[in-house]
Design a protein around this motif. Structure first.
Motif, PDB file in Angstrom:
ATOM      1  N   ASP A   1       5.122   8.639   7.027  1.00  0.00           N
ATOM      2  CA  ASP A   1       4.448   8.178   8.277  1.00  0.00           C
ATOM      3  C   ASP A   1       3.049   7.410   8.044  1.00  0.00           C
ATOM      4  O   ASP A   1       2.834   7.233   6.706  1.00  0.00           O
ATOM      5  CB  ASP A   1       4.098   9.150   9.266  1.00  0.00           C
ATOM      6  N   ASP A   2       2.436   7.060   8.727  1.00  0.00           N
ATOM      7  CA  ASP A   2       0.872   6.315   8.755  1.00  0.00           C
ATOM      8  C   ASP A   2       0.178   7.223   7.873  1.00  0.00           C
ATOM      9  O   ASP A   2      -0.005   8.222   7.703  1.00  0.00           O
ATOM     10  CB  ASP A   2       0.191   6.340  10.187  1.00  0.00           C
ATOM     11  N   GLY A   3      -0.613   6.427   6.896  1.00  0.00           N
ATOM     12  CA  GLY A   3      -1.369   7.009   5.929  1.00  0.00           C
ATOM     13  C   GLY A   3      -1.060   6.552   4.440  1.00  0.00           C
ATOM     14  O   GLY A   3      -2.065   6.674   3.666  1.00  0.00           O
ATOM     15  N   TRP A   4       0.157   6.010   4.182  1.00  0.00           N
ATOM     16  CA  TRP A   4       0.520   5.239   3.039  1.00  0.00           C
ATOM     17  C   TRP A   4      -0.315   4.217   2.710  1.00  0.00           C
ATOM     18  O   TRP A   4      -0.443   3.783   1.546  1.00  0.00           O
ATOM     19  CB  TRP A   4       2.071   5.331   2.697  1.00  0.00           C
ATOM     20  N   ALA A   5      -0.671   3.306   3.603  1.00  0.00           N
ATOM     21  CA  ALA A   5      -1.532   2.486   3.473  1.00  0.00           C
ATOM     22  C   ALA A   5      -2.394   2.156   4.719  1.00  0.00           C
ATOM     23  O   ALA A   5      -2.109   2.747   5.879  1.00  0.00           O
ATOM     24  CB  ALA A   5      -0.611   0.836   3.515  1.00  0.00           C
ATOM     25  N   GLU A   6      -3.416   1.089   4.654  1.00  0.00           N
ATOM     26  CA  GLU A   6      -4.298   0.685   5.509  1.00  0.00           C
ATOM     27  C   GLU A   6      -3.510  -0.209   6.640  1.00  0.00           C
ATOM     28  O   GLU A   6      -2.815  -1.238   6.354  1.00  0.00           O
ATOM     29  CB  GLU A   6      -5.560   0.057   5.041  1.00  0.00           C
ATOM     30  N   GLN A   7      -3.565   0.301   7.887  1.00  0.00           N
ATOM     31  CA  GLN A   7      -2.757  -0.502   8.996  1.00  0.00           C
ATOM     32  C   GLN A   7      -3.168  -1.858   8.763  1.00  0.00           C
ATOM     33  O   GLN A   7      -4.288  -2.453   8.805  1.00  0.00           O
ATOM     34  CB  GLN A   7      -2.905   0.143  10.347  1.00  0.00           C
ATOM     35  N   GLY A   8      -2.103  -2.709   8.720  1.00  0.00           N
ATOM     36  CA  GLY A   8      -2.360  -4.272   9.076  1.00  0.00           C
ATOM     37  C   GLY A   8      -2.453  -4.672   7.579  1.00  0.00           C
ATOM     38  O   GLY A   8      -2.070  -5.983   7.380  1.00  0.00           O
ATOM     39  N   VAL A   9      -2.867  -3.796   6.555  1.00  0.00           N
ATOM     40  CA  VAL A   9      -3.118  -4.169   5.269  1.00  0.00           C
ATOM     41  C   VAL A   9      -1.809  -4.388   4.497  1.00  0.00           C
ATOM     42  O   VAL A   9      -1.251  -5.324   3.497  1.00  0.00           O
ATOM     43  CB  VAL A   9      -4.210  -3.860   4.492  1.00  0.00           C
ATOM     44  N   TRP A  10      -1.001  -3.001   4.593  1.00  0.00           N
ATOM     45  CA  TRP A  10       0.246  -2.612   4.052  1.00  0.00           C
ATOM     46  C   TRP A  10       0.068  -2.686   2.454  1.00  0.00           C
ATOM     47  O   TRP A  10       1.226  -3.104   1.907  1.00  0.00           O
ATOM     48  CB  TRP A  10       1.217  -3.500   4.695  1.00  0.00           C
ATOM     49  N   GLN A  11      -1.005  -2.406   1.820  1.00  0.00           N
ATOM     50  CA  GLN A  11      -1.043  -2.091   0.691  1.00  0.00           C
ATOM     51  C   GLN A  11      -1.146  -0.779   0.050  1.00  0.00           C
ATOM     52  O   GLN A  11      -2.047  -0.181   0.716  1.00  0.00           O
ATOM     53  CB  GLN A  11      -2.043  -3.128  -0.361  1.00  0.00           C
ATOM     54  N   PRO A  12      -0.159  -0.161  -0.671  1.00  0.00           N
ATOM     55  CA  PRO A  12      -0.224   1.380  -0.865  1.00  0.00           C
ATOM     56  C   PRO A  12      -1.757   1.799  -1.287  1.00  0.00           C
ATOM     57  O   PRO A  12      -2.188   1.273  -2.131  1.00  0.00           O
ATOM     58  CB  PRO A  12       0.724   1.553  -2.329  1.00  0.00           C
ATOM     59  N   LEU A  13      -1.929   3.029  -0.466  1.00  0.00           N
ATOM     60  CA  LEU A  13      -3.263   3.652  -0.998  1.00  0.00           C
ATOM     61  C   LEU A  13      -2.819   4.852  -1.810  1.00  0.00           C
ATOM     62  O   LEU A  13      -2.650   6.062  -1.690  1.00  0.00           O
ATOM     63  CB  LEU A  13      -3.906   4.288   0.452  1.00  0.00           C
ATOM     64  N   ASP A  14      -2.735   4.134  -3.091  1.00  0.00           N
ATOM     65  CA  ASP A  14      -2.278   5.218  -4.277  1.00  0.00           C
ATOM     66  C   ASP A  14      -3.054   6.452  -4.407  1.00  0.00           C
ATOM     67  O   ASP A  14      -2.545   7.495  -4.890  1.00  0.00           O
ATOM     68  CB  ASP A  14      -2.172   4.534  -5.744  1.00  0.00           C
ATOM     69  N   GLU A  15      -4.415   6.150  -4.200  1.00  0.00           N
ATOM     70  CA  GLU A  15      -5.425   7.307  -4.259  1.00  0.00           C
ATOM     71  C   GLU A  15      -4.890   8.619  -3.248  1.00  0.00           C
ATOM     72  O   GLU A  15      -5.393   9.808  -3.562  1.00  0.00           O
ATOM     73  CB  GLU A  15      -6.772   7.005  -3.865  1.00  0.00           C
ATOM     74  N   ASN A  16      -4.182   8.271  -2.340  1.00  0.00           N
ATOM     75  CA  ASN A  16      -3.656   9.432  -1.468  1.00  0.00           C
ATOM     76  C   ASN A  16      -2.459  10.205  -1.920  1.00  0.00           C
ATOM     77  O   ASN A  16      -2.032  11.282  -1.688  1.00  0.00           O
ATOM     78  CB  ASN A  16      -3.414   9.023  -0.209  1.00  0.00           C
ATOM     79  N   PHE A  17      -1.912   9.824  -3.175  1.00  0.00           N
ATOM     80  CA  PHE A  17      -0.661  10.211  -3.637  1.00  0.00           C
ATOM     81  C   PHE A  17      -0.876  10.945  -5.218  1.00  0.00           C
ATOM     82  O   PHE A  17       0.212  11.020  -5.711  1.00  0.00           O
ATOM     83  CB  PHE A  17       0.535   9.165  -3.476  1.00  0.00           C
TER      84      PHE A  17
END
Length: 212
Positions: free
Chosen positions: A19-35
């Motif tokens: 769900d929401d949280g894998w990327a910044e909404q609207g930007v859609w580039q993976p937030l790899d630091e969350n994983f």
């Protein structure tokens, strides 16, 4: 996420959607630091290893001002009477080629990671209409909706193995004009199973059961 993925596999789940949280909404580039180590790609690969189809949540119609600045396209964001619609959650103008191309690149990037399921949400309505590229707010709204469906059809054409679920604002846009473009329709975000029977029955008035 790994314990959740393991448990889902144990229960026989076929698709695992992040769900929401894998990327910044609207930007859609993976937030790899969350994983952790390996980023989102490693998690996607782990889902596949467990025999499930990996999915991601999107909100295609949401964008960010910084994306508009980065792309540098005129009329990237929907407006009415010179003001941005839903200023805190700016909306994308799907008649803008640069906007559509940006989204296509974002989907292509996660598809190459192995994502084969997208749950597309729609949380803020632009139903006040828009005069962007139109003579009236109603005509602008009609044109933008048609362009949005054209974008979904493009995804279906480019990625025939990608399943796209329609979701938004309590079954918003669950009409057949919308459903014919999507594989599935989300019925509700209700998490209490005791409150779901009436939703499940009521949804049959809106959509075929195989899409609910």
């Amino acid at each position: 996420m790994v314990p959740l993925i393991d448990k889902a596999c144990e229960l026989g789940v076929k698709r695992f959607c992040i769900d929401d949280g894998w990327a910044e909404q609207g930007v859609w580039q993976p937030l790899d630091e969350n994983f952790g180590s390996g980023g989102l790609k490693k998690i996607i690969e782990y889902i596949i290893k467990k025999g499930m189809i990996p999915g991601l949540w999107f909100e295609f119609e949401r964008t960010q001002y910084k994306v508009a600045e980065m792309v540098g396209a005129k009329d990237f964001i929907l407006r009415r009477d010179g003001l941005d619609i839903a200023e805190h959650r700016p909306k994308l103008n799907f008649r803008c080629k640069e906007a559509v191309d940006y989204l296509l690149r974002a989907v292509d990037a996660v598809y190459k990671m192995g994502v084969r399921y997208i749950k597309n949400d729609h949380n803020n309505a632009e139903y006040v209409g828009t005069q962007t590229d139109a003579e009236s707010p109603a005509e602008g709204l009609r044109q933008n909706e048609a362009a949005f469906y054209g974008f979904i059809l493009k995804l279906n054409e480019l990625y025939p193995y990608l399943v796209i679920e329609n979701c938004g604002s309590g079954a918003l846009r669950s009409d057949n004009g919308t459903l014919k473009h999507f594989s599935l329709q989300s019925t509700s975000d209700q998490e209490d199973y005791r409150l779901y029977p009436s939703i499940a029955v009521g949804s049959l008035a809106l959509m075929p059961p195989e899409k609910a």
